[in-house]
Scaffold this motif. Sequence first.
Motif, PDB file in Angstrom:
ATOM      1  N   PHE A 140       0.838  -1.200   0.000  1.00 57.38           N
ATOM      2  CA  PHE A 140       0.000   0.000   0.000  1.00 57.38           C
ATOM      3  C   PHE A 140       0.873   1.250   0.000  1.00 57.38           C
ATOM      4  O   PHE A 140       0.605   2.216  -0.738  1.00 57.38           O
ATOM      5  N   ALA A 141       1.936   1.244   0.815  1.00 57.93           N
ATOM      6  CA  ALA A 141       2.826   2.401   0.890  1.00 57.93           C
ATOM      7  C   ALA A 141       3.506   2.659  -0.457  1.00 57.93           C
ATOM      8  O   ALA A 141       3.633   3.812  -0.898  1.00 57.93           O
ATOM      9  N   ILE A 142       3.933   1.593  -1.118  1.00 59.70           N
ATOM     10  CA  ILE A 142       4.560   1.739  -2.435  1.00 59.70           C
ATOM     11  C   ILE A 142       3.574   2.359  -3.419  1.00 59.70           C
ATOM     12  O   ILE A 142       3.897   3.290  -4.163  1.00 59.70           O
ATOM     13  N   ILE A 192      -4.256  -5.327  -0.986  1.00 57.43           N
ATOM     14  CA  ILE A 192      -4.853  -6.650  -0.803  1.00 57.43           C
ATOM     15  C   ILE A 192      -4.123  -7.680  -1.661  1.00 57.43           C
ATOM     16  O   ILE A 192      -3.874  -8.813  -1.229  1.00 57.43           O
ATOM     17  N   GLY A 193      -3.760  -7.279  -2.875  1.00 54.19           N
ATOM     18  CA  GLY A 193      -3.018  -8.182  -3.737  1.00 54.19           C
ATOM     19  C   GLY A 193      -1.669  -8.555  -3.154  1.00 54.19           C
ATOM     20  O   GLY A 193      -1.260  -9.720  -3.203  1.00 54.19           O
ATOM     21  N   ALA A 194      -0.963  -7.583  -2.576  1.00 60.82           N
ATOM     22  CA  ALA A 194       0.317  -7.870  -1.929  1.00 60.82           C
ATOM     23  C   ALA A 194       0.125  -8.811  -0.756  1.00 60.82           C
ATOM     24  O   ALA A 194       0.928  -9.736  -0.528  1.00 60.82           O
ATOM     25  N   PHE A 195      -0.930  -8.584   0.022  1.00 60.41           N
ATOM     26  CA  PHE A 195      -1.239  -9.447   1.160  1.00 60.41           C
ATOM     27  C   PHE A 195      -1.507 -10.881   0.706  1.00 60.41           C
ATOM     28  O   PHE A 195      -0.936 -11.842   1.254  1.00 60.41           O
ATOM     29  N   GLY A 234       5.179 -11.026  -2.143  1.00 64.18           N
ATOM     30  CA  GLY A 234       3.902 -10.342  -2.335  1.00 64.18           C
ATOM     31  C   GLY A 234       4.047  -8.961  -2.943  1.00 64.18           C
ATOM     32  O   GLY A 234       3.114  -8.448  -3.581  1.00 64.18           O
ATOM     33  N   LEU A 235       5.224  -8.353  -2.766  1.00 66.27           N
ATOM     34  CA  LEU A 235       5.442  -7.015  -3.339  1.00 66.27           C
ATOM     35  C   LEU A 235       5.537  -7.045  -4.856  1.00 66.27           C
ATOM     36  O   LEU A 235       5.547  -5.985  -5.498  1.00 66.27           O
ATOM     37  N   LEU A 236       5.590  -8.238  -5.426  1.00 68.65           N
ATOM     38  CA  LEU A 236       5.592  -8.333  -6.886  1.00 68.65           C
ATOM     39  C   LEU A 236       4.251  -7.927  -7.489  1.00 68.65           C
ATOM     40  O   LEU A 236       4.159  -7.734  -8.690  1.00 68.65           O
ATOM     41  N   VAL A 237       3.226  -7.790  -6.651  1.00 70.13           N
ATOM     42  CA  VAL A 237       1.951  -7.277  -7.156  1.00 70.13           C
ATOM     43  C   VAL A 237       2.031  -5.762  -7.355  1.00 70.13           C
ATOM     44  O   VAL A 237       1.832  -5.270  -8.479  1.00 70.13           O
ATOM     45  N   PRO A 238       2.334  -4.965  -6.319  1.00 71.90           N
ATOM     46  CA  PRO A 238       2.412  -3.513  -6.552  1.00 71.90           C
ATOM     47  C   PRO A 238       3.609  -3.088  -7.395  1.00 71.90           C
ATOM     48  O   PRO A 238       3.645  -1.943  -7.859  1.00 71.90           O
ATOM     49  N   LEU A 239       4.568  -3.988  -7.607  1.00 71.35           N
ATOM     50  CA  LEU A 239       5.717  -3.662  -8.458  1.00 71.35           C
ATOM     51  C   LEU A 239       5.566  -4.219  -9.872  1.00 71.35           C
ATOM     52  O   LEU A 239       6.476  -4.080 -10.698  1.00 71.35           O
TER      53      LEU A 239
END
Length: 364
Positions: free
Chosen positions: A16-18, A131-134, A150-155
């Motif tokens: 979320f922060a990213i 939510i996607g990262a989670f 999980g950070l591969l979702v927001p990235l």
Amino acid sequence: MSLVRPPAWVVGAAGFAISVGIALRVLIPYGMDPTIFLALGEDAPVQTVYAQQLLGDVNVRTGGGHDGKYFFAQANDPWYGDPHRHAAVLDRPAYRGQRMLFPMIAGGFGLFPPGVVVWSMLVTNLLAMAIGAFLAAKLAASWGGAAWLGLLVPLNIGLLFELDINGAGILAYVCCLGALYALANERTWSASFLFAAAALSREVMVLFAVGIVVLWWLDRREVAWRFVITPLVAMAVWYLYLHVRLADVPGVGGGTKNFAPPFVGFFEAFRSWAAAPDLLLINLSLLTVIITFIPLVLRSRLPIAWGALPFVALAAILSVNVWREPFDLTRALAPIFTAAPFLVTLPRGTAAFRADADVAEARM
């Protein structure tokens, strides 16, 4: 707290922060005006005038703009109660109307005024990234990998482009991840409904369900038709509703052709890449990822990868309008760009779907 295996909620918060940081990088130069995410275009005056009538001054991009301008109109009337006012500004109302879930949520199911909608579209995508990262963190940990995957979702570059234009692709992909998490816990009907939600956000996400049906058969020798039938039924019911509501609303026309005969779009795009070395390098790099993804998937039993595999076939029939620019190509094939690093990073031999004992442990 372990740095290697943080709780999934920490990964979600980081995602979320990213996402918020990236959104602020766009918002701040425009005085925190969320209309920049509507992707209104100078060459699309109909949608721009529509937004001005509802919001006053708006930020306009060069060119024709993109999906956000259509989703804004849909979110203001997600049930199509007044299609001659709202759906009339869509280029192809029946086609755009298929993607109903994102504007339905962003529009508060028809309750939000335009001034709220313009913010809720952005917030919906930011929350979907979290939510996607989670969910991806939970899945990665269950498959023996680091939760930080999980950070591969927001990235995911394709999802970041979706964020930039208030697109529906983020929500669609996150619904697919939710379906995988449901399957990991043996909740097959929940997964079916989540696949339906994904398809109602972006119709081609049915392909993700198709990939999971194939993997389910390979793993259990059982054809899980419900994973595909449920989305198709949901889409058919909504389309019938659209047919009634939009029968006499032609829209403003235009739009681009997204599909072509196999490989025609690629070869036509290659000619334009050859005139721009930087574009050629970027697109050939993307093509390398897509091609090498195939054997990696076939040697694995990783659900997130098998769900993405049908998008390789989709790439073959995309038109030059999609292949020409990385912006469009990465959005169309977004599931691949999260799944590929999962394949490379996770241990070999990761089981497709866990046994009952593992499921019981996951529920604790």
